[in-house]
Write an enzyme that holds these catalytic residues in place. Structure first.
Site, PDB file in Angstrom:
ATOM      1  N   LYS A  98      16.626 -10.853  24.068  1.00 42.44           N
ATOM      2  CA  LYS A  98      17.717 -11.818  24.227  1.00 42.44           C
ATOM      3  C   LYS A  98      18.711 -11.728  23.068  1.00 42.44           C
ATOM      4  O   LYS A  98      18.319 -11.449  21.926  1.00 42.44           O
ATOM      5  CB  LYS A  98      17.099 -13.216  24.309  1.00 42.44           C
ATOM      6  CG  LYS A  98      17.995 -14.340  24.773  1.00 42.44           C
ATOM      7  CD  LYS A  98      17.159 -15.595  24.956  1.00 42.44           C
ATOM      8  CE  LYS A  98      17.988 -16.816  25.261  1.00 42.44           C
ATOM      9  NZ  LYS A  98      17.139 -18.019  25.405  1.00 42.44           N
ATOM     10  N   SER A 173      18.472 -21.002  28.849  1.00 37.42           N
ATOM     11  CA  SER A 173      19.405 -20.047  28.300  1.00 37.42           C
ATOM     12  C   SER A 173      18.996 -18.589  28.496  1.00 37.42           C
ATOM     13  O   SER A 173      19.805 -17.684  28.232  1.00 37.42           O
ATOM     14  CB  SER A 173      19.576 -20.327  26.799  1.00 37.42           C
ATOM     15  OG  SER A 173      18.352 -20.196  26.098  1.00 37.42           O
ATOM     16  N   SER A 197      14.147 -23.030  28.367  1.00 42.24           N
ATOM     17  CA  SER A 197      14.938 -21.804  28.472  1.00 42.24           C
ATOM     18  C   SER A 197      14.165 -20.563  28.881  1.00 42.24           C
ATOM     19  O   SER A 197      14.769 -19.523  29.114  1.00 42.24           O
ATOM     20  CB  SER A 197      15.663 -21.533  27.150  1.00 42.24           C
ATOM     21  OG  SER A 197      16.707 -22.455  26.960  1.00 42.24           O
TER      22      SER A 197
END
Length: 489
Positions: A98, A173, A197
């Site tokens: 990420k 996210s 997330s």
């Protein structure tokens, strides 16, 4: 696939057949086949790069991919195998990282234009663990600015789409991670979770996502010379997303290294004692915050039925401790984040600023416009009590089945449509939001498809008892099936 490398047999991998396209294989199948020489890591990586080239332009899940670097890592993995070196659990397997996690030689952009040149000099501990486990780091997955929303778009990298329906969020996210896994770009993706997330993107895209116990996986979220907030130290975790429960197990074998850099890491944490059998399971439909839709209720019934079929005792229960913890999240996390709002106003994008405005507007319903220091201190004191109470409940019900969200995947940008829609979005996420406050492990498991969108349930367990979650998830997956990889729709 190169004809010189025969397909792995069903007796070897426990699968009746495997597709010709290597990118469709599970991480478990890839790792076994690379380790035994049935295929090379280069072949696996080339296949995944081909899939990325095919679908990523439409989905925008991975925002930085360096093919030559990935192929070089694959070649090194093949060399080490040929040399007879000891191989890690993810040897030669593609994994994405990420954009808010440090990866040496890449910018930790956080999805913020001002940070596009914020180059990391070393890996975060969890990234280093994946690298030591032999993973081929394939690319950087998209995230909303500052990992702040359940919708993955930002001014720097653009919008990530859900492969099931472009009009719906892929989650956030870790939305780039979930979209990449669901569409077959990588079999495993790294994510992080302080408010859902990992679990919500997994749910939105029909894959599996695990939020481990706080302290289980070593991590850093800020540079070492920056003081991490108290909520980050006590609530944030790193966790994997994958298309199967077996691949989540495999990833967790890799995410198990010691690091002195994480102040909350618990090295050698003793696993919780195996719960008594038959397993008692609590089924929670509604925290009294948002009523689940018919599709969500049907998923809960489905999962409960599968668990009853293998001898579990499933009883519907109420869990007001989570409703209180949900509201506490908006005091403990959001009030700390208020200190960062001047930076957000300076470098954040318009979507994030609007989301923040709506978050604070709804949180004011409970905590007022400007919560006091006394409220904040009392909130942390209350947190300890709630942890103890939930721990006591989990001694009676070592597994709890509950919604990830009260709705299926939200329409894109629902959080910034209006304050009222944000109020509904926040309420729908209550059962997911509550768990990070208290530091317990939880995972999202798909159960089917309704109206063209994935459905699923959340499993909550005792601290350091990820094993019970994984066992239950395996039962659900065996009966419900898996629903990815899919072509973008």
């Amino acid at each position: 696939m190169n004809a010189a490398h025969p397909m792995p047999s069903s007796t070897t991998l426990g699968s009746p057949s495997l597709p010709d396209e290597l990118w469709r294989w599970s991480a478990t199948e890839m790792a076994h086949s690379v380790a035994t020489g049935l295929v090379s890591s280069r072949e696996v990586v080339e296949s995944c790069l081909g899939r990325i080239e095919e679908v990523n332009p439409q989905l925008n899940a991975l925002v930085e991919v360096r093919p030559e670097e990935a192929l070089s890592l694959a070649d090194d993995a093949d060399r080490r195998r040929s040399a007879g070196e000891e191989l890690g659990p993810l040897h030669g397997v593609p994994v994405s990282i990420k954009v808010n996690s440090d990866q040496a030689g890449y910018a930790t952009t956080q999805g913020v234009s001002a940070f596009q040149d914020a180059m990391a000099n070393e890996d975060s501990p969890h990234v280093a663990s994946l690298r030591r486990a032999g993973a081929v780091l394939m690319g950087r997955s998209n995230s909303p600015a500052f990992a702040y929303r359940w919708f993955t778009n930002n001014d720097l990298h653009g919008s990530t789409l859900n492969p099931w329906d472009a009009s719906r969020t892929p989650g956030g996210s870790s939305g780039g991670a979930s979209s990449a896994v669901a569409s077959g770009m990588v079999p495993i993706a790294g994510g992080n979770d302080i408010g859902g997330s990992v679990r919500y993107p997994a749910y939105a895209c029909g894959v599996v996502g695990l939020r481990p116990t706080v302290g289980r996986v070593a991590q850093t979220y800020h540079p070492d010379d920056v003081d991490a907030s108290l909520s980050v130290q006590t609530m944030l975790v790193q966790g994997p997303l994958a298309r199967s429960v077996a691949d989540i197990r495999l990833a967790m074998r890799a995410l198990n290294d010691f690091s002195h850099r994480d102040p909350a890491f618990v090295p050698g944490a003793q696993a919780a004692a195996r719960p008594d059998r038959p397993l008692r399971v609590g089924l929670v439909r509604d925290l009294g915050v948002a009523a689940p839709t018919a599709e969500v209720n049907a998923s809960l019934d489905q999962a409960a039925g599968y668990l009853r079929d293998v001898g579990c005792v499933v009883e519907e229960i109420e869990l007001p401790v989570l409703a209180e913890a949900y509201r506490l999240w908006y005091l403990l996390c959001m009030e700390e984040f208020r200190l960062a709002m001047p930076m957000v106003e300076e470098v954040g994008d318009a979507g994030m600023k609007k989301a923040a405005e709506h978050y604070y507007a709804v949180a004011a319903d409970w905590w007022g416009e400007k919560p006091t220091l006394e409220q904040f201190i009392a909130g942390y004191a209350r947190r300890g009590t709630l942890i103890r109470r939930l721990g006591e409940i989990l001694e009676t019900y070592p597994l709890i089945v509950l919604p990830v969200s009260a709705e299926q995947a939200f329409e894109q940008n629902a959080d910034i449509a209006s304050v009222e829609r944000m109020r509904q979005v926040m309420a729908a996420q209550a059962s997911m939001m509550a768990i990070p406050v208290l530091g317990f492990p939880a995972m999202s498991v798909p159960t089917g498809v309704a109206g063209g969108l994935p459905t699923g349930v959340q499993l909550l367990g005792r601290r350091f008892d990820e094993e019970t979650l994984l066992e239950a998830a395996t039962v659900i997956e065996a009966r419900a099936g898996t629903f990815t990889p899919i072509d973008p729709r």
